[in-house]
Design a protein around this motif. Structure first.
Motif, mmCIF file in Angstrom:
data_model
loop_
_atom_site.group_PDB
_atom_site.id
_atom_site.type_symbol
_atom_site.label_atom_id
_atom_site.label_comp_id
_atom_site.label_asym_id
_atom_site.label_seq_id
_atom_site.Cartn_x
_atom_site.Cartn_y
_atom_site.Cartn_z
ATOM 1 N N THR A 113 22.220 21.144 -55.268
ATOM 2 C CA THR A 113 23.049 21.861 -56.235
ATOM 3 C C THR A 113 23.794 22.984 -55.528
ATOM 4 N N ARG A 114 24.821 23.462 -56.204
ATOM 5 C CA ARG A 114 25.584 24.570 -55.639
ATOM 6 C C ARG A 114 24.698 25.804 -55.465
ATOM 7 N N ARG A 115 23.836 26.055 -56.441
ATOM 8 C CA ARG A 115 22.972 27.238 -56.384
ATOM 9 C C ARG A 115 22.076 27.185 -55.139
ATOM 10 N N GLU A 116 21.481 26.020 -54.886
ATOM 11 C CA GLU A 116 20.623 25.886 -53.700
ATOM 12 C C GLU A 116 21.424 26.083 -52.423
ATOM 13 N N ALA A 117 22.607 25.489 -52.372
ATOM 14 C CA ALA A 117 23.444 25.616 -51.175
ATOM 15 C C ALA A 117 23.902 27.058 -50.987
ATOM 16 N N ALA A 118 24.294 27.702 -52.067
ATOM 17 C CA ALA A 118 24.790 29.077 -51.971
ATOM 18 C C ALA A 118 23.702 30.045 -51.541
ATOM 19 N N ARG A 119 22.468 29.796 -52.007
ATOM 20 C CA ARG A 119 21.358 30.684 -51.659
ATOM 21 C C ARG A 119 21.180 30.741 -50.135
ATOM 22 N N ASP B 148 18.561 23.693 -44.734
ATOM 23 C CA ASP B 148 18.405 23.996 -46.167
ATOM 24 C C ASP B 148 19.688 23.673 -46.933
ATOM 25 N N VAL B 149 20.836 24.046 -46.358
ATOM 26 C CA VAL B 149 22.110 23.768 -47.007
ATOM 27 C C VAL B 149 22.369 22.263 -47.039
ATOM 28 N N ALA B 150 22.043 21.571 -45.953
ATOM 29 C CA ALA B 150 22.269 20.124 -45.912
ATOM 30 C C ALA B 150 21.425 19.387 -46.941
ATOM 31 N N ARG B 151 20.225 19.886 -47.206
ATOM 32 C CA ARG B 151 19.336 19.246 -48.188
ATOM 33 C C ARG B 151 19.610 19.708 -49.617
ATOM 34 N N ALA B 152 20.444 20.699 -49.786
ATOM 35 C CA ALA B 152 20.700 21.250 -51.122
ATOM 36 C C ALA B 152 21.311 20.187 -52.024
ATOM 37 N N ALA C 98 27.806 24.081 -42.634
ATOM 38 C CA ALA C 98 27.133 24.574 -43.838
ATOM 39 C C ALA C 98 28.117 25.293 -44.759
ATOM 40 N N ARG C 99 29.010 26.085 -44.180
ATOM 41 C CA ARG C 99 30.025 26.778 -44.987
ATOM 42 C C ARG C 99 30.887 25.766 -45.733
ATOM 43 N N ASP C 100 31.255 24.681 -45.047
ATOM 44 C CA ASP C 100 32.068 23.651 -45.689
ATOM 45 C C ASP C 100 31.317 22.989 -46.838
ATOM 46 N N ARG C 101 30.017 22.779 -46.658
ATOM 47 C CA ARG C 101 29.227 22.155 -47.731
ATOM 48 C C ARG C 101 29.139 23.086 -48.943
ATOM 49 N N VAL C 102 28.910 24.354 -48.711
ATOM 50 C CA VAL C 102 28.863 25.323 -49.813
ATOM 51 C C VAL C 102 30.224 25.341 -50.522
ATOM 52 N N HIS C 103 31.296 25.326 -49.733
ATOM 53 C CA HIS C 103 32.644 25.309 -50.311
ATOM 54 C C HIS C 103 32.849 24.043 -51.145
ATOM 55 N N ASP C 104 32.393 22.895 -50.646
ATOM 56 C CA ASP C 104 32.545 21.641 -51.386
ATOM 57 C C ASP C 104 31.806 21.691 -52.720
ATOM 58 N N GLY D 136 23.388 29.491 -47.990
ATOM 59 C CA GLY D 136 24.692 29.681 -47.370
ATOM 60 C C GLY D 136 25.036 31.130 -47.105
ATOM 61 N N ALA D 137 24.635 32.021 -47.998
ATOM 62 C CA ALA D 137 24.929 33.445 -47.798
ATOM 63 C C ALA D 137 24.185 33.982 -46.577
#
Length: 196
Positions: free
Chosen positions: A46-52, A40-44, A132-138, A54-55
């Motif tokens: 936007t930041r919002r999608e990744a953060a959702r 899910d994070v890899a396909r995100a 995934a954490r790195d992607r959310v951070h990016d 990612g948490a």
């Protein structure tokens, strides 16, 4: 000090195998969840999608960290039991005890296989969690730098905005997001027109 007989060692090895299978099963469940959330994070886009995702992923990664600690405890218990088996010797006790000792050795070998496989899956989970954490951070860093560059342009400071552009380009390449690419194109256009 008396050494444990083969029956006691076999029973303890059986209990250890049961415990290893329980923790291994928990690692498998966490792996399924982490791989889904990591996807899910890899396909995100936007930041919002990744953060959702990612948490949730961070919480599951922490759970895997605890399971890896449990695996380390079980590995130490297996090492102690192995030492006791070595101390008991092959001819210790009665024939029934010797057979039970052989069973304990076989069970202990199974314990080690279960632990090794679970440890490997756990490490893969941690790796997926880190990616995934790195992607959310990016995404978060991109949003922060983008906002800062926009503020610089709003205050007619194109040089300060251009200073952020190199890192924004690097992040855009890493994120591979059409939304991020469009935002960066817009920023480049504003920078060109500001320098006009």
């Amino acid at each position: 000090m008396t050494t444990p007989d083969g029956l006691d060692l076999a029973a303890r090895a059986g209990d250890l195998l049961d415990d290893a299978r329980v923790v291994g099963g928990a690692v498998d469940e966490a792996a399924v969840t982490l791989f889904r959330l990591g996807g899910d994070v890899a396909r995100a886009g936007t930041r919002r999608e990744a953060a959702r995702s990612g948490a949730h992923l961070a919480a599951e990664r922490d759970r895997v960290g605890g399971l890896l600690d449990d695996l380390a405890v079980l590995t130490a218990a297996a090492d102690r039991l192995d030492a006791e088996l070595g101390a008991a010797g092959p001819s210790h006790g009665t024939p029934a005890g010797a057979a039970a000792r052989g069973e304990a050795v076989a069970l202990l070998e199974s314990v080690r296989h279960v632990l090794a496989a679970a440890r490997e899956r756990g490490r893969e989970c941690v790796w997926i969690g880190d990616l995934a954490r790195d992607r959310v951070h990016d995404f978060a860093e991109f949003d922060l730098l983008y906002s800062r560059a926009e503020r610089h342009l709003d205050h007619s400071d194109p040089d300060a905005a251009a200073a952020d552009l190199a890192r924004l380009v690097t992040l855009e390449r890493a994120l591979v997001s059409s939304e991020v690419a469009a935002m960066l194109d817009e920023l480049r256009f504003r920078l060109l027109t500001e320098r006009g």
